[in-house]
Design an enzyme around this catalytic site. Structure first.
Site, PDB file in Angstrom:
ATOM      1  N   ASP A  91      -3.710   7.394   4.811  1.00  0.00           N
ATOM      2  CA  ASP A  91      -3.210   6.041   5.053  1.00  0.00           C
ATOM      3  C   ASP A  91      -3.863   5.482   6.319  1.00  0.00           C
ATOM      4  OD1 ASP A  91      -1.689   3.771   4.803  1.00  0.00           O
ATOM      5  OD2 ASP A  91       0.121   4.623   5.692  1.00  0.00           O
ATOM      6  N   GLU A  92      -3.909   4.150   6.435  1.00  0.00           N
ATOM      7  CA  GLU A  92      -4.469   3.475   7.632  1.00  0.00           C
ATOM      8  C   GLU A  92      -5.857   4.029   7.962  1.00  0.00           C
ATOM      9  OE1 GLU A  92      -3.023   0.960   8.616  1.00  0.00           O
ATOM     10  OE2 GLU A  92      -0.860   1.138   8.582  1.00  0.00           O
ATOM     11  N   LYS A 114       0.819  -1.223   0.000  1.00  0.00           N
ATOM     12  CA  LYS A 114       0.000   0.000   0.000  1.00  0.00           C
ATOM     13  C   LYS A 114       0.849   1.267   0.000  1.00  0.00           C
ATOM     14  CE  LYS A 114      -0.689   0.186   5.010  1.00  0.00           C
ATOM     15  NZ  LYS A 114      -0.055   1.445   5.344  1.00  0.00           N
ATOM     16  N   THR A 115       2.011   1.231   0.713  1.00  0.00           N
ATOM     17  CA  THR A 115       2.852   2.442   0.769  1.00  0.00           C
ATOM     18  C   THR A 115       3.365   2.792  -0.619  1.00  0.00           C
ATOM     19  OG1 THR A 115       3.464   1.756   2.990  1.00  0.00           O
ATOM     20  CG2 THR A 115       4.736   3.542   2.043  1.00  0.00           C
ATOM     21  N   GLN A 132      -7.568  -5.113   9.662  1.00  0.00           N
ATOM     22  CA  GLN A 132      -6.462  -4.730  10.554  1.00  0.00           C
ATOM     23  C   GLN A 132      -6.850  -3.568  11.469  1.00  0.00           C
ATOM     24  OE1 GLN A 132      -2.281  -5.105   9.026  1.00  0.00           O
ATOM     25  NE2 GLN A 132      -3.298  -5.058   7.051  1.00  0.00           N
ATOM     26  N   ARG A 172       2.192 -11.055  10.119  1.00  0.00           N
ATOM     27  CA  ARG A 172       3.533 -10.461  10.273  1.00  0.00           C
ATOM     28  C   ARG A 172       4.593 -11.432   9.750  1.00  0.00           C
ATOM     29  NH1 ARG A 172       2.008  -6.233   9.603  1.00  0.00           N
ATOM     30  NH2 ARG A 172       0.034  -7.283   9.358  1.00  0.00           N
TER      31      ARG A 172
END
Length: 683
Positions: free
Chosen positions: A222-223, A36-37, A253, A617
């Protein structure tokens, strides 16, 4: 320009679609590890280079300074020359702060306003609440939490009081009213105000909103699943006219409901912007197929507005190992020895291993075991030296000694130790200082103060002013460090610590921290002189040394992000956004993961998302551990395996320590492996 085109060509089809869609509202539903970044940073560069949008018309917001810093660095590396000049990449709170600074007059604030951190706010609340009765820390925290919650929902003190359903809520609302009035008198804002003030101002002053809409043409968030009500409203109001924005988030998330985050903002977005284009990023670049299958199967038990399934081309990968031990000591021992063995066997580095857990208390035993085996580790989430209350008090005294105009420092310590200078006195002092255009400290010694305050209040403030002025004089005359030591002794700061500590030993430890700070200051002064700092007077040395101490704290925090070769120990909450080749998740038991509070409150979905974050993770291997018994408040209790273990695909699991689940063939294979290992050692 060809560089940005090459970057876009290197993205997968869904990522490319997300970057190039700029004509309307866009939600990028980005699964864990889906890049996504890259999408956000490439899109910013695309808007500037290919679409000709001015960088100063773009605002990208996220939640942490670290994420904002990394995003800005990545965008800068893509843009030539000064084309990125004026671009806003910041946290929500920094964006809010910049809006407030630009609109002081509308908000009724003066320049140089103070920003109260949560601890400053707690001190003010304690003063306000102690007017009515003795209060304990839990009551203060409860009121502070309620006020924060109201601010996040953009509820002002008046409506909070009129809608109060219980006496407890009405009490909180009355404190909220006094608290707001005092902040205004101090020319101060708190952390929640950084979003609330701009959002409420935009509602009341359409002309100011119109100005900011002209300033920001495109927003990227973002997020997005972590936004609360006020953050959502801020974005909605700024973008309502143009509808040119991209928000990136993952409802699976969303693990911060306790902090006010509302994953339902993803649904709200579709209702407020019916033409919303939803683009799903489902290709995962991190984990093996087995790990992703476990994550997908687990999270499918949660309800979804937008369905998505993560996939990867990283190969099938090894089974997920589940280790059951007799108690928590055996669990910690097993994790430590597993890491030790796996590191040798796989020629891995220590930093390739991470151990995740639901609560910090789970790390204590593990730390002892890692120390025993001399395994280097880094524990995330420890309290920074400079964030301790006694150090913040001491630093406020030092700041006020070198800069008497530091109103924030003054407000922090004018009543520490207690000098019977209440919030009403300070409110009147703040109004007087504001009219006279002087600092709060300077106002304490002015003759005119007696016209607005009673004799006793004037005397107490004067005494505080004279006390510090005497210390400043002593610092000017000779040994500054001796004067500072004398200051802490004369005001009997240690007695204040004893009064406010749960045990004398704790107060002693806190006082020792203050002396450590003074020692550090002294060493810093000597180092500064050796390094050739030119200081005309001793106090200049102290000023430079205090500045160095503050800088050292910042650098220490940055050093914590260093890529050192150590096993990483962190909570599941703190692990979000990180990835590791080998992950251990400890304590897969009912009442631990899922947590007892969530079982009682029936908020299992958030706990499932937390387990999902832990699983995703892992890049290569994932090990989950649980115990048959665990000590709770000194008593050994039987444990029930977590319901989440039953929600994982059975064919991908390899059990250890639970005969009813163990595969006989796997057991036989392990026996053969162990024998082969022994033979090679003997050979």
């Amino acid at each position: 320009m060809s560089d940005i085109r090459e970057r876009i060509a290197g993205l997968n089809p869904r990522q490319r679609e997300a970057v190039k869609y700029i004509d309307g509202p866009c939600l990028v539903l980005a699964g864990a590890g889906s890049g996504k970044t890259s999408v956000i940073t490439t899109k910013i560069a695309y808007l500037i280079q290919e679409c000709g949008m001015s960088a100063r018309r773009i605002a990208a917001v996220t939640f942490t300074n670290k994420a904002a810093r990394e995003m800005k660095e990545r965008v800068s590396s893509m843009l030539p020359g000064k084309s990125g000049h004026g671009l806003t990449v910041s946290t929500f709170h920094t964006l809010g702060l910049n809006i407030i600074k630009s609109e002081l007059k509308t908000l009724g604030l003066r320049s140089g306003f103070s920003l109260f951190d949560p601890e400053d706010a707690r001190v003010l609340l304690r003063e306000l609440m102690q007017k009515d009765a003795q209060v304990d820390a839990d009551q203060i925290n409860r009121v502070q939490g309620q006020i924060s919650s109201w601010k996040n929902d953009l509820i002002l003190p008046g409506p909070a009081l009129s809608h109060a359903e219980t006496e407890d809520e009405a009490f909180c609302a009355r404190v909220y009213e006094h608290y707001t009035r005092h902040l205004r008198a101090y020319n101060a804002v708190d952390f929640d105000d950084l979003i609330m003030l701009p959002a409420t101002m935009f509602e009341r002053h359409p002309e100011v909103l119109a100005k900011w809409r002209r300033r920001i043409h495109y927003m990227l968030v973002d997020e997005y699943q972590d936004t609360n009500s006020s953050q959502y409203q801020l974005v909605r109001m700024l973008m309502a006219e143009r509808s040119t924005f991209t928000v990136v988030g993952d409802d699976d998330q969303s693990i911060y409901a306790w902090r006010g985050a509302r994953p339902e903002n993803l649904v709200q977005l579709g209702e407020d912007f019916p033409s919303l284009n939803v683009i799903k990023l489902e290709q995962n670049y991190r984990s093996t197929a087995v790990i992703l299958r476990a994550a997908n199967t687990l999270i499918a038990n949660n309800p979804h507005v937008y369905e998505k399934t993560l996939w990867s081309d990283k190969g099938l990968g090894e089974s997920i190992r589940i280790i059951m031990t007799r108690n928590e000591e055996a669990e910690a021992e097993r994790v430590a020895t597993e890491i030790l063995t796996a590191r040798i066997k796989q020629s891995a580095k220590w930093k390739d291993f991470a151990v995740l857990y639901r609560g910090n208390f789970q790390a204590r035993l593990l730390e002892l075991k890692l120390q025993h085996y001399q395994i280097p580790y880094k524990l995330s989430g420890g309290t920074s030296f400079f964030s301790r209350n006694e150090i913040k008090d001491a630093m406020a005294y030092l700041r006020l000694l070198i800069n008497p105009a530091d109103d924030n420092a003054f407000l922090r310590i004018v009543n520490v130790p207690r000098r019977e200078i209440g919030p009403t006195t300070l409110e009147k002092l703040a109004n007087y200082a504001s009219e006279r255009r002087v600092s709060l400290f300077a106002a304490c010694s002015e003759l005119g103060l007696s016209h607005v305050l009673g004799e006793k209040a004037v005397e107490r403030l004067g005494r505080f002013n004279h006390f510090l002025e005497a210390i400043r004089k002593r610092m000017d005359q000779g040994d500054a460090i001796a004067a500072i030591r004398q200051m802490f002794q004369e005001m009997d700061y240690e007695a204040w610590l004893v009064q406010n500590a749960s045990a004398p030993a704790i107060a002693e430890k806190r006082m020792a921290n203050v002396w450590t700070l003074v020692d550090q200051l002294e060493q810093s002064m000597h180092r500064g002189t050796e390094e050739g700092d030119e200081a005309s007077e001793e106090t200049d040395d102290v000023e430079a040394a205090i500045s160095r101490l503050v800088l050292r704290d910042i650098l220490d925090q940055q050093a914590q992000e260093d890529d050192t070769d150590k096993v990483q120990l962190l909570t599941l909450h703190a692990s979000k956004g990180l990835e590791f080749p080998h992950v251990y998740v400890m304590g897969l038991e009912e009442e631990l993961l899922p947590h007892r509070n969530s079982i009682e409150a029936n908020t299992i979905e958030e706990e499932r998302r937390l387990a999902y974050v832990g699983i995703t993770r892992a890049r290569q291997s994932l090990t989950l551990t649980l115990t048959k018994q665990r000590k709770v408040y000194g008593e050994m209790m039987d444990c029930t395996p977590s319901r989440f273990l039953d929600e994982l695909p059975e064919e991908d699991l390899q059990w250890f320590g639970r005969p009813d689940k163990e595969n006989p063939e796997q057991k036989h294979e392990r026996g053969k492996e162990a024998l082969a290992g022994l033979r090679s050692l003997l050979g």
